[in-house]
Write an enzyme that holds these catalytic residues in place. Structure first.
Site, short mmCIF file in Angstrom:
data_model
loop_
_atom_site.label_atom_id
_atom_site.label_comp_id
_atom_site.label_asym_id
_atom_site.label_seq_id
_atom_site.Cartn_x
_atom_site.Cartn_y
_atom_site.Cartn_z
N ASP A 29 0.83 -1.37 0.14
CA ASP A 29 -0.07 -0.04 0.01
C ASP A 29 0.86 1.11 0.02
O ASP A 29 2.01 1.29 0.55
CB ASP A 29 -0.81 0.06 1.21
CG ASP A 29 -2.15 0.72 1.19
OD1 ASP A 29 -2.06 1.55 0.01
OD2 ASP A 29 -2.94 1.23 1.98
N GLY A 30 0.22 2.22 -0.47
CA GLY A 30 0.99 3.75 -0.47
C GLY A 30 1.46 4.24 -1.66
O GLY A 30 2.24 5.13 -1.79
N TRP A 34 2.84 7.74 -2.62
CA TRP A 34 4.36 8.30 -2.78
C TRP A 34 4.24 9.19 -4.15
O TRP A 34 5.07 9.92 -4.23
CB TRP A 34 4.96 6.93 -3.22
CG TRP A 34 6.28 6.84 -3.46
CD1 TRP A 34 7.51 6.64 -2.46
CD2 TRP A 34 7.09 7.04 -4.63
NE1 TRP A 34 8.63 6.46 -3.12
CE2 TRP A 34 8.28 6.83 -4.73
CE3 TRP A 34 6.39 7.19 -6.19
CZ2 TRP A 34 9.32 7.10 -5.54
CZ3 TRP A 34 7.48 7.37 -7.06
CH2 TRP A 34 8.77 7.30 -6.61
N HIS A 46 2.98 3.10 -8.89
CA HIS A 46 2.94 1.61 -9.27
C HIS A 46 4.15 1.04 -9.69
O HIS A 46 4.56 0.23 -9.48
CB HIS A 46 1.66 1.28 -9.89
CG HIS A 46 0.34 1.81 -9.23
ND1 HIS A 46 -0.03 1.39 -7.96
CD2 HIS A 46 -0.94 2.35 -9.82
CE1 HIS A 46 -1.23 1.91 -7.73
NE2 HIS A 46 -1.61 2.56 -8.70
N TRP A 78 -11.32 -2.48 -8.57
CA TRP A 78 -12.09 -2.42 -9.88
C TRP A 78 -12.65 -1.15 -9.98
O TRP A 78 -13.23 -0.40 -11.06
CB TRP A 78 -13.04 -3.40 -10.26
CG TRP A 78 -12.32 -4.66 -10.65
CD1 TRP A 78 -12.35 -6.03 -10.01
CD2 TRP A 78 -11.63 -5.02 -11.93
NE1 TRP A 78 -11.57 -6.61 -10.57
CE2 TRP A 78 -11.13 -6.41 -11.76
CE3 TRP A 78 -11.16 -4.31 -12.91
CZ2 TRP A 78 -10.42 -7.15 -12.78
CZ3 TRP A 78 -10.41 -4.81 -13.85
CH2 TRP A 78 -10.18 -6.17 -13.80
N ARG A 80 -11.70 2.00 -9.19
CA ARG A 80 -10.71 2.91 -9.60
C ARG A 80 -10.94 3.53 -11.08
O ARG A 80 -11.70 2.65 -11.74
CB ARG A 80 -9.29 2.75 -9.36
CG ARG A 80 -8.87 2.09 -8.03
CD ARG A 80 -7.44 2.07 -7.82
NE ARG A 80 -7.08 1.80 -6.28
CZ ARG A 80 -5.98 1.83 -5.64
NH1 ARG A 80 -5.02 2.26 -6.21
NH2 ARG A 80 -5.98 1.86 -4.32
N LEU A 140 10.89 -20.60 -4.38
CA LEU A 140 9.94 -19.81 -4.01
C LEU A 140 8.51 -19.86 -4.76
O LEU A 140 8.55 -19.99 -6.15
CB LEU A 140 10.14 -18.23 -4.03
CG LEU A 140 9.50 -17.30 -3.50
CD1 LEU A 140 9.07 -17.44 -1.96
CD2 LEU A 140 9.88 -15.94 -3.77
N ARG A 203 -5.49 -1.82 8.69
CA ARG A 203 -6.95 -2.70 7.98
C ARG A 203 -6.33 -3.87 7.56
O ARG A 203 -5.34 -3.89 6.88
CB ARG A 203 -7.45 -1.74 6.87
CG ARG A 203 -8.33 -0.67 7.40
CD ARG A 203 -9.25 -0.13 6.23
NE ARG A 203 -8.47 0.46 5.16
CZ ARG A 203 -8.19 1.93 5.47
NH1 ARG A 203 -8.34 2.61 6.43
NH2 ARG A 203 -7.22 2.16 4.36
C1 FPP Z 1 -1.80 0.17 -3.46
O1 FPP Z 1 -1.57 1.46 -3.44
C2 FPP Z 1 -1.30 -0.73 -4.71
C3 FPP Z 1 -1.80 -1.15 -5.69
C4 FPP Z 1 -3.52 -1.26 -5.79
C5 FPP Z 1 -1.11 -1.79 -6.83
C6 FPP Z 1 0.13 -2.62 -6.41
C7 FPP Z 1 0.79 -2.89 -7.72
C8 FPP Z 1 2.12 -2.81 -7.96
C9 FPP Z 1 3.26 -2.56 -6.92
C10 FPP Z 1 2.60 -3.08 -9.19
C11 FPP Z 1 3.55 -4.37 -9.44
C12 FPP Z 1 2.95 -5.59 -9.10
C13 FPP Z 1 3.49 -6.81 -9.48
C14 FPP Z 1 3.12 -8.00 -8.84
C15 FPP Z 1 4.53 -6.59 -10.53
P1 FPP Z 1 -2.44 2.53 -3.74
O2 FPP Z 1 -2.76 2.99 -4.88
O3 FPP Z 1 -3.72 2.07 -2.81
O4 FPP Z 1 -1.92 3.59 -2.56
P2 FPP Z 1 -2.57 5.04 -2.06
O5 FPP Z 1 -3.35 4.27 -0.67
O6 FPP Z 1 -1.42 5.73 -1.39
O7 FPP Z 1 -3.51 5.50 -2.93
#
Ligand code: FPP
Length: 249
Positions: A29-30, A34, A46, A78, A80, A140, A203
């Site tokens: 998350d985050g 970021w 991302h 979904w 978003r 793994l 959470r």
């Molecule tokens: C949550 O942060 C993150 C996601 C919904 C996507 C995670 C995906 C990646 C890290 C991409 C790469 C993944 C793989 C497996 C190659 P957020 O968008 O909810 O952040 P926020 O809470 O700060 O808005």
């Protein structure tokens, strides 16, 4: 001196190699925050998170952890804006096709949990190909939760159980925790020993609801794109200092 001041090498040396978790699950998350902090579009967060994925996968390999589950896209994601969903799908396609040869050479086996039928055809094809290429690997297990929701998983399992009862394959009296777990996406995997969540949110967000019953929870303020091996080692050391009682004393 605080534990955070130790170097990556020192942290690694302080790990008890006989008390490592079998299964680590991470709520990454985050990414959005970021990017916001840098005045960048959310997708840049991302994209930056991919490097963190690379680091945790590498460390799991080095430590011989059996399973790493990453919450990459939830059933709620979904909702978003289509632009962000599409960009995430593109990123998944690119990462799966780029990283699979390297993961394969490192004996990593790719697995996916979630309702993948909702994903775009190109993502499904890429997932199938990555799973197929790595299916014989014995290292793994990199378990990607994609279009995954814990409640959806439990409903799906319940329907399959009801179906088997209707067909006469299953006797309702035989349904216990072990039988139920066999109907989940994670039927072949151990429950997560530790669930790590980045960015400080307290959470579980519909993640592994059945499987997390006795998981240790570790929350860090670090945003996912900033999460490095050192942060992962701090989580593992915290895990090793917990007393797991599984409801006993
Ligand atoms: C949550 O942060 C993150 C996601 C919904 C996507 C995670 C995906 C990646 C890290 C991409 C790469 C993944 C793989 C497996 C190659 P957020 O968008 O909810 O952040 P926020 O809470 O700060 O808005």
């Amino acid at each position: 001196m605080q534990i955070d001041d130790l170097s990556e090498e020192e942290l690694k040396n302080s790990l008890n190699m006989r008390k490592l978790p079998k299964h680590v699950a991470i709520i990454m998350d985050g990414n959005g925050r970021w990017a916001d902090r840098r005045n960048l579009p959310r997708i840049e967060g991302h994209k930056a998170g991919v490097e963190s994925v690379r680091e945790v996968v590498e460390l799991c390999g080095e430590l011989k952890i059996q399973v790493l589950t990453l919450y990459a896209f939830s059933t709620e994601n979904w909702k978003r804006p289509p632009f962000e969903v599409n960009a995430l799908m593109r990123l998944l396609i690119d990462q799966l096709s780029e990283q699979t040869p390297d993961l394969n050479s490192k004996n990593v086996k790719i697995n996916v949990i979630g309702d993948i039928s909702r994903l775009p055809k190109r993502v499904i094809n890429e997932i199938r190909s990555s799973i197929n290429v790595t299916k014989e690997n014995t290292g793994l297990i990199l378990n990607l939760a994609l279009s995954y929701g814990g409640r959806q998983e439990i409903i799906k399992a319940t329907r399959a159980i009801a179906d088997d009862v209707k067909k006469g394959i299953l006797n309702p009296d035989d349904i216990d925790e072990k039988v139920f777990a066999k109907y989940l996406y994670t039927s072949d995997l151990p429950d997560p020993d530790i669930i790590i969540r980045t960015s400080g949110e307290l959470r579980i967000s519909n993640f592994l609801l059945w499987q997390c019953a006795y998981s240790e929870i570790y929350i860090t303020e670090v945003l996912w794109p900033d999460f490095r091996k050192k942060d992962f080692l701090l989580a593992l050391i915290s895990y090793q200092n917990r007393k797991r009682r599984f409801g006993g004393i």
